[in-house]
Design a protein around this motif. Structure first.
Motif, PDB file in Angstrom:
ATOM      1  N   ALA A  48       0.841  -1.193   0.000  1.00 30.55           N
ATOM      2  CA  ALA A  48       0.000   0.000   0.000  1.00 30.55           C
ATOM      3  C   ALA A  48       0.881   1.249   0.000  1.00 30.55           C
ATOM      4  O   ALA A  48       1.949   1.267   0.593  1.00 30.55           O
ATOM      5  N   GLY A  49       0.424   2.269  -0.700  1.00 30.29           N
ATOM      6  CA  GLY A  49       1.140   3.528  -0.743  1.00 30.29           C
ATOM      7  C   GLY A  49       1.433   3.943  -2.175  1.00 30.29           C
ATOM      8  O   GLY A  49       0.849   3.418  -3.124  1.00 30.29           O
ATOM      9  N   CYS A  50       2.366   4.868  -2.313  1.00 30.51           N
ATOM     10  CA  CYS A  50       2.722   5.415  -3.619  1.00 30.51           C
ATOM     11  C   CYS A  50       3.982   4.738  -4.145  1.00 30.51           C
ATOM     12  O   CYS A  50       5.004   4.683  -3.467  1.00 30.51           O
ATOM     13  N   LEU A  51       3.884   4.195  -5.344  1.00 26.70           N
ATOM     14  CA  LEU A  51       5.020   3.566  -6.016  1.00 26.70           C
ATOM     15  C   LEU A  51       5.426   4.456  -7.184  1.00 26.70           C
ATOM     16  O   LEU A  51       4.627   4.702  -8.082  1.00 26.70           O
ATOM     17  N   SER A  52       6.653   4.943  -7.168  1.00 26.18           N
ATOM     18  CA  SER A  52       7.123   5.863  -8.200  1.00 26.18           C
ATOM     19  C   SER A  52       7.939   5.125  -9.254  1.00 26.18           C
ATOM     20  O   SER A  52       8.729   4.250  -8.943  1.00 26.18           O
ATOM     21  N   VAL A  66      -7.206  -5.209  -6.159  1.00 28.46           N
ATOM     22  CA  VAL A  66      -7.655  -3.875  -5.748  1.00 28.46           C
ATOM     23  C   VAL A  66      -7.621  -2.904  -6.940  1.00 28.46           C
ATOM     24  O   VAL A  66      -6.907  -3.123  -7.917  1.00 28.46           O
ATOM     25  N   TYR A  67      -8.404  -1.834  -6.828  1.00 31.64           N
ATOM     26  CA  TYR A  67      -8.329  -0.735  -7.782  1.00 31.64           C
ATOM     27  C   TYR A  67      -7.069   0.054  -7.460  1.00 31.64           C
ATOM     28  O   TYR A  67      -6.774   0.295  -6.280  1.00 31.64           O
ATOM     29  N   VAL A  68      -6.309   0.462  -8.460  1.00 31.46           N
ATOM     30  CA  VAL A  68      -5.140   1.312  -8.253  1.00 31.46           C
ATOM     31  C   VAL A  68      -5.362   2.616  -9.019  1.00 31.46           C
ATOM     32  O   VAL A  68      -6.157   2.664  -9.957  1.00 31.46           O
ATOM     33  N   THR A  69      -4.661   3.652  -8.610  1.00 30.65           N
ATOM     34  CA  THR A  69      -4.740   4.938  -9.298  1.00 30.65           C
ATOM     35  C   THR A  69      -3.366   5.287  -9.828  1.00 30.65           C
ATOM     36  O   THR A  69      -2.396   5.291  -9.061  1.00 30.65           O
ATOM     37  N   VAL A  70      -3.274   5.548 -11.121  1.00 30.09           N
ATOM     38  CA  VAL A  70      -2.000   5.952 -11.728  1.00 30.09           C
ATOM     39  C   VAL A  70      -2.008   7.469 -11.879  1.00 30.09           C
ATOM     40  O   VAL A  70      -3.035   8.070 -12.159  1.00 30.09           O
ATOM     41  N   HIS A  71      -0.838   8.078 -11.667  1.00 33.10           N
ATOM     42  CA  HIS A  71      -0.729   9.546 -11.653  1.00 33.10           C
ATOM     43  C   HIS A  71       0.338  10.032 -12.627  1.00 33.10           C
ATOM     44  O   HIS A  71       1.309   9.328 -12.902  1.00 33.10           O
ATOM     45  N   THR A  72       0.163  11.258 -13.068  1.00 30.75           N
ATOM     46  CA  THR A  72       1.143  11.870 -13.968  1.00 30.75           C
ATOM     47  C   THR A  72       2.408  12.287 -13.218  1.00 30.75           C
ATOM     48  O   THR A  72       3.494  12.274 -13.777  1.00 30.75           O
ATOM     49  N   GLY A  73       2.279  12.639 -11.951  1.00 31.51           N
ATOM     50  CA  GLY A  73       3.424  13.076 -11.156  1.00 31.51           C
ATOM     51  C   GLY A  73       4.181  11.927 -10.534  1.00 31.51           C
ATOM     52  O   GLY A  73       3.692  10.795 -10.431  1.00 31.51           O
ATOM     53  N   LEU A  74       5.401  12.218 -10.053  1.00 34.06           N
ATOM     54  CA  LEU A  74       6.268  11.198  -9.450  1.00 34.06           C
ATOM     55  C   LEU A  74       5.844  10.794  -8.038  1.00 34.06           C
ATOM     56  O   LEU A  74       6.234   9.743  -7.557  1.00 34.06           O
ATOM     57  N   ARG A  75       5.069  11.629  -7.348  1.00 37.84           N
ATOM     58  CA  ARG A  75       4.706  11.364  -5.952  1.00 37.84           C
ATOM     59  C   ARG A  75       3.198  11.188  -5.792  1.00 37.84           C
ATOM     60  O   ARG A  75       2.615  11.670  -4.831  1.00 37.84           O
ATOM     61  N   CYS A  76       2.593  10.502  -6.763  1.00 39.40           N
ATOM     62  CA  CYS A  76       1.141  10.283  -6.774  1.00 39.40           C
ATOM     63  C   CYS A  76       0.390  11.604  -6.732  1.00 39.40           C
ATOM     64  O   CYS A  76      -0.637  11.744  -6.068  1.00 39.40           O
ATOM     65  N   ASP A  77       0.967  12.570  -7.431  1.00 36.33           N
ATOM     66  CA  ASP A  77       0.299  13.852  -7.591  1.00 36.33           C
ATOM     67  C   ASP A  77      -0.006  14.049  -9.074  1.00 36.33           C
ATOM     68  O   ASP A  77       0.283  13.194  -9.889  1.00 36.33           O
ATOM     69  N   SER A  93       0.950   9.270 -20.452  1.00 34.95           N
ATOM     70  CA  SER A  93       2.228   9.371 -19.749  1.00 34.95           C
ATOM     71  C   SER A  93       1.999   9.448 -18.244  1.00 34.95           C
ATOM     72  O   SER A  93       1.424  10.415 -17.737  1.00 34.95           O
ATOM     73  N   ARG A  94       2.439   8.419 -17.512  1.00 33.50           N
ATOM     74  CA  ARG A  94       2.258   8.343 -16.050  1.00 33.50           C
ATOM     75  C   ARG A  94       3.585   8.018 -15.388  1.00 33.50           C
ATOM     76  O   ARG A  94       4.480   7.427 -15.995  1.00 33.50           O
ATOM     77  N   HIS A  95       3.708   8.392 -14.095  1.00 34.10           N
ATOM     78  CA  HIS A  95       4.974   8.188 -13.384  1.00 34.10           C
ATOM     79  C   HIS A  95       4.836   7.567 -12.009  1.00 34.10           C
ATOM     80  O   HIS A  95       5.848   7.288 -11.353  1.00 34.10           O
ATOM     81  N   SER A  96       3.612   7.346 -11.518  1.00 27.51           N
ATOM     82  CA  SER A  96       3.458   6.740 -10.202  1.00 27.51           C
ATOM     83  C   SER A  96       2.111   6.035 -10.092  1.00 27.51           C
ATOM     84  O   SER A  96       1.189   6.290 -10.883  1.00 27.51           O
ATOM     85  N   VAL A  97       2.037   5.145  -9.099  1.00 31.86           N
ATOM     86  CA  VAL A  97       0.832   4.339  -8.863  1.00 31.86           C
ATOM     87  C   VAL A  97       0.517   4.367  -7.373  1.00 31.86           C
ATOM     88  O   VAL A  97       1.412   4.158  -6.544  1.00 31.86           O
ATOM     89  N   ARG A  98      -0.742   4.614  -7.026  1.00 32.41           N
ATOM     90  CA  ARG A  98      -1.171   4.535  -5.619  1.00 32.41           C
ATOM     91  C   ARG A  98      -1.946   3.247  -5.410  1.00 32.41           C
ATOM     92  O   ARG A  98      -2.923   2.972  -6.112  1.00 32.41           O
ATOM     93  N   VAL A  99      -1.478   2.444  -4.452  1.00 33.72           N
ATOM     94  CA  VAL A  99      -2.133   1.198  -4.068  1.00 33.72           C
ATOM     95  C   VAL A  99      -2.811   1.491  -2.725  1.00 33.72           C
ATOM     96  O   VAL A  99      -2.161   1.941  -1.790  1.00 33.72           O
ATOM     97  N   PRO A 100      -4.128   1.234  -2.625  1.00 30.85           N
ATOM     98  CA  PRO A 100      -4.845   1.557  -1.376  1.00 30.85           C
ATOM     99  C   PRO A 100      -4.438   0.617  -0.239  1.00 30.85           C
ATOM    100  O   PRO A 100      -3.968  -0.501  -0.474  1.00 30.85           O
ATOM    101  N   SER A 101      -4.661   1.076   0.977  1.00 35.21           N
ATOM    102  CA  SER A 101      -4.363   0.237   2.152  1.00 35.21           C
ATOM    103  C   SER A 101      -5.570  -0.564   2.555  1.00 35.21           C
ATOM    104  O   SER A 101      -6.653  -0.350   2.148  1.00 35.21           O
TER     105      SER A 101
END
Length: 101
Positions: A48-52, A66-77, A93-101
């Protein structure tokens, strides 16, 4: 016969409790596959958390539970996009993935 049935039920209950107890806390089960230009990253049972991803990626295969969220920023931003379990999605173009806890 009743004693044997009770023993079987008790053993099955204990085995299922052990399986739940050994599951990693705060982790997804399965793998995420991040594909970019000329590279592939596979993350097995992501925590769980942000994977860059420093190299970025444009396609995600979410073979986790689980559902994951991919982000354009390096820190799940930046802009986020949700990827459901069991799907492969082109995400731009994406740079990070948030995995829920």
């Amino acid at each position: 016969m009743r004693v044997i049935t009770r023993c079987v039920i008790a053993a099955a209950t204990a085995a299922s409790a052990l399986a739940v107890a050994t599951a990693p806390a705060g982790a997804a089960t399965g793998q995420l596959v991040l594909r970019g230009s000329g590279h592939t990253t596979v993350i097995v049972d992501p925590k769980a958390g942000c994977l860059s991803s420093g190299v970025g990626f444009s396609q995600v295969t979410n073979d986790t539970d689980v559902y994951v969220t991919v982000h354009t920023g390096l820190r799940c931003d930046g802009s986020g996009l949700v990827v459901s379990p069991g799907s492969t999605v082109s995400v731009g173009s994406r740079h990070s993935v948030r995995v829920p806890s």
